[in-house]
Design an enzyme around this catalytic site. Structure first.
Site, PDB file in Angstrom:
ATOM      1  N   ALA A 138       0.901  -1.128  -0.163  1.00 22.33           N
ATOM      2  CA  ALA A 138       0.034  -0.006  -0.008  1.00 22.33           C
ATOM      3  C   ALA A 138       0.926   1.277  -0.051  1.00 22.33           C
ATOM      4  CB  ALA A 138      -0.857  -0.063   1.225  1.00 22.33           C
ATOM      5  N   HIS A 139       0.452   2.583  -0.015  1.00 25.51           N
ATOM      6  CA  HIS A 139       0.974   3.789  -0.110  1.00 25.51           C
ATOM      7  C   HIS A 139       1.614   3.954   1.381  1.00 25.51           C
ATOM      8  CE1 HIS A 139      -3.312   4.389   0.858  1.00 25.51           C
ATOM      9  NE2 HIS A 139      -3.167   5.709   1.389  1.00 25.51           N
TER      10      HIS A 139
END
Length: 118
Positions: A36-37
């Site tokens: 994920a970011h």
């Protein structure tokens, strides 16, 4: 994103929401991982040696930080906002600061999930 060209990245890496991702040159990422970011995979500090090595089918949630010469086993899940500074067993779900195991899946469950992964 800062993804060093020396990082070893297996096929099937998913970065669904890019941005804020930093990978140290010594990082190793297995097959079919999902990052994920705002995730950092790096060393324990400036000049320190050793970076994380991820197995296959590993999920890393938003804003997680994995540091040091650690191994993350196949099918492990790292919860958002976690600090991982020690090894994570295969099939484990970890969360917290520092991260601790909150759930452990069996080898059979991990294998069944891996069959679904494309």
């Amino acid at each position: 994103m800062r993804i060093n060209v020396r990082a070893e990245i297996g096929p099937g890496l998913l970065i669904a929401h890019c941005g804020g991702i930093t990978l140290h040159p010594e990082v190793v990422i297995g097959r079919n991982c999902d990052i994920a970011h705002h995730v950092t995979l790096g060393t324990r500090g400036a000049g320190a040696q050793g970076a994380p090595k991820l197995g296959n089918n590993v999920y890393i949630g938003t804003n997680a930080v994995l540091i040091g010469s650690i191994r993350v086993g196949d099918g492990a899940r790292i919860a958002a906002n976690s600090l991982v500074n020690r090894d994570v067993p295969a099939g484990a779900t970890v969360m917290g600061v520092p991260a601790v195991v909150v759930k452990q899946r069996t080898a059979k469950q991990i294998a069944e999930e891996s069959e679904v992964t494309v």
